[in-house]
Enzyme design. Structure first.
Site, PDB file in Angstrom:
ATOM      1  N   TYR A 164       0.866  -1.187   0.000  1.00  0.00           N
ATOM      2  CA  TYR A 164       0.000   0.000   0.000  1.00  0.00           C
ATOM      3  C   TYR A 164       0.897   1.231   0.000  1.00  0.00           C
ATOM      4  O   TYR A 164       1.909   1.260   0.705  1.00  0.00           O
ATOM      5  CB  TYR A 164      -0.870   0.025   1.260  1.00  0.00           C
ATOM      6  CG  TYR A 164      -1.631   1.325   1.417  1.00  0.00           C
ATOM      7  CD1 TYR A 164      -2.898   1.480   0.857  1.00  0.00           C
ATOM      8  CD2 TYR A 164      -1.076   2.404   2.113  1.00  0.00           C
ATOM      9  CE1 TYR A 164      -3.584   2.676   0.976  1.00  0.00           C
ATOM     10  CE2 TYR A 164      -1.761   3.604   2.231  1.00  0.00           C
ATOM     11  CZ  TYR A 164      -3.015   3.730   1.658  1.00  0.00           C
ATOM     12  OH  TYR A 164      -3.696   4.920   1.771  1.00  0.00           O
ATOM     13  N   GLU A 252      -3.265   7.602  -4.000  1.00  0.00           N
ATOM     14  CA  GLU A 252      -3.390   6.375  -3.219  1.00  0.00           C
ATOM     15  C   GLU A 252      -3.219   5.217  -4.183  1.00  0.00           C
ATOM     16  O   GLU A 252      -4.052   5.020  -5.078  1.00  0.00           O
ATOM     17  CB  GLU A 252      -4.737   6.309  -2.508  1.00  0.00           C
ATOM     18  CG  GLU A 252      -4.787   5.188  -1.480  1.00  0.00           C
ATOM     19  CD  GLU A 252      -6.064   5.195  -0.650  1.00  0.00           C
ATOM     20  OE1 GLU A 252      -7.150   5.423  -1.220  1.00  0.00           O
ATOM     21  OE2 GLU A 252      -5.978   4.962   0.566  1.00  0.00           O
TER      22      GLU A 252
END
Ligand code: GDP
Ligand code: MN
Length: 445
Positions: A164, A252
């Site tokens: 991530y 993101e």
């Protein structure tokens, strides 16, 4: 281009949900409504774009991405798959719904296809579907495009690994940070909630930008060595450069993938742009997809109104964001719920008042309208005349209207309204306005 547009309450629920991992920076449970508005107001002046658009931007800055081609029909999807085979020798592809919401995988909007028949089938399943994900709300979003992307989870020398990574502004320090975790993939929200220590943060000094040692530290903390470590350093550096250059408000990338041949690439890309900086990026401003936005918000933007739809029953029209927040608070105190945030701006006139009315009246939940204008630059009697004109023009307005005008020529304004013969309640004090809201809501029960 639109003005500053605050993202508030119900819409902010969705937007807030959009980046759940941000919650750790805004643990707002004990805050007053007004302070929450301020936080949301400052936080969500951003424009969303699609994954495929975000990836094109990243690629132009040297960030390696999962390659893909956009398709709007099953036939185009098959052609795209053929081209990916030719160019990249990709046998399998993923068909990915392009909507402004994440969690598509969970909602059935990301599907692997192993041959052309499957590509055609998956594409025709996904195009036109009403895709419901944890971030769309129960009504979902209609899919009109899919991204046909190369399958990057192919088997090889080593295991694939999902990470991530996000880049965003930490408002408490006023600095950009890179947030990253070894626990990438579809459940990062759960990681943030249950095992927050698995999420690392690297703060960037704006004077010097991201330093080489920081990029190496990130690659190291992600457990990488050798070729993949080197590639991650390159990836992070290019990613940060892109974030900085385009005035993004959020990147993101979930997942960032280490492939089985040790390459690092972006499989997904959520790229949000800072609306206040869009004037510097005309080309990026054009990426706006208004079909993905609330139609009333789009219409309001065209009339230069700052409007955000909410779920309550009292429509409000106010000048100035501060007064708008105070007004929303008094609506709550009076027993109602704001149906919208609407700032008509400091130079409200008959035209803006009319446009505001029309927008508020599109919302069937509205049971009363509170107009709260402070006449500083604008004269109250002008606004009053605007209300009267709009009222007469629109005709039979089915809900009671409370008008509170304070400031220059307030008394003249009240007289105009009182004498107009219209079903409009006028107040000068905020307290009176609140009492009138309570009164009309009770009468409507
Ligand atoms: P999101 O669900 O909206 O976040 O969409 P993503 O782009 O992150 O895709 C969701 C999931 O689909 C990823 O976490 C992967 O597990 C899977 N996925 C994406 N691309 C590929 C691919 O090329 N091959 C395979 N096998 N799975 C993929
Ligand atoms: Mn994702």
């Amino acid at each position: 281009m639109r003005h500053e547009r605050p993202g508030l309450v119900s819409t902010n629920q969705e937007r807030f949900h959009h980046n759940p991992i941000k919650e750790q920076f805004y643990p707002g449970n004990n805050l007053t409504l007004t302070i929450k508005y301020v936080i949301f107001t400052s936080n969500f002046l951003s424009m969303n774009i699609h994954e495929y658009q975000g990836k094109e931007i990243l690629k132009s800055f040297g960030v390696r991405v999962q390659e893909g081609i956009v398709a709007e029909t099953p036939e185009q999807a098959v052609d795209a798959a053929k081209k990916l085979k030719e160019d990249l020798n990709s046998d399998w592809v993923v068909v990915k719904a392009q909507i402004h919401a994440g969690g598509r995988g969970k909602g059935g909007g990301v599907k692997l296809a192993k041959n052309h028949d499957e590509v055609r089938q998956r594409a025709s399943d996904i195009i036109g579907m009403q895709l419901v994900t944890p971030q769309t709300g129960p009504e979902g979003k209609k899919v009109s495009k899919v991204l046909i992307a190369q399958d990057v989870y192919y088997p090889g020398e080593s295991e694939t690994k999902e990470f991530y990574m996000s880049v965003l502004l930490d408002r408490t320090t006023g600095r950009n940070i890179i947030m990253y975790s070894t626990e990438g993939g579809m459940d990062i929200e759960e990681v943030a909630e249950k095992t927050p220590h698995l999420i690392f943060k690297e703060e960037i000094d704006p004077k010097v930008g991201l330093q080489g040692f920081q990029a190496r530290k990130i690659a190291f903390n992600l457990g990488l060595s050798g070729a993949s470590h080197k590639d991650m350093v390159k990836f992070v550096s290019a990613l940060y450069k892109a974030y900085d250059a385009i005035d993004a408000s959020l990147f993101e990338i979930n997942p960032v993938l280490k492939t089985s041949d040790d390459k690092i690439l972006a499989v997904d890309a959520k790229v949000d742009l800072d609306e206040n900086a869009l004037y510097r990026h005309k080309d990026l401003a054009e990426l706006r997809d208004t079909a993905e936005e609330d139609p009333t918000e789009v219409e309001a933007g065209e009339s230069n109104l700052n409007y955000v739809k909410l779920d309550g029953n009292v429509g409000c029209m106010v000048n100035g964001a501060g007064l708008a927040m105070a007004t929303m608070d008094i609506i709550k105190l009076a027993g109602g719920e704001p149906a919208n945030f609407l700032d008509v701006g400091g130079t409200a006139n008959a035209e803006t008042v009319k446009a505001g009315f029309n927008i508020i009246l599109k919302d069937p939940n509205v049971k009363a309208i509170l107009i709260n204008i402070f006449g500083g630059i604008v004269r109250c009697d002008r606004v009053a005349q605007g209300v009267i004109d709009a009222y007469q023009e629109i005709g039979n307005i089915p809900v009671p209207i409370i008008v509170r005008l304070q400031g220059t020529n307030a008394a003249e304004a009240k007289e105009l309204i009182d004498q107009s013969g219209l079903q409009v309640y006028s107040a000068i004090l905020l307290k009176e306005a609140a009492e009138l809201v309570t009164k009309v809501l009770n009468e409507g029960k």
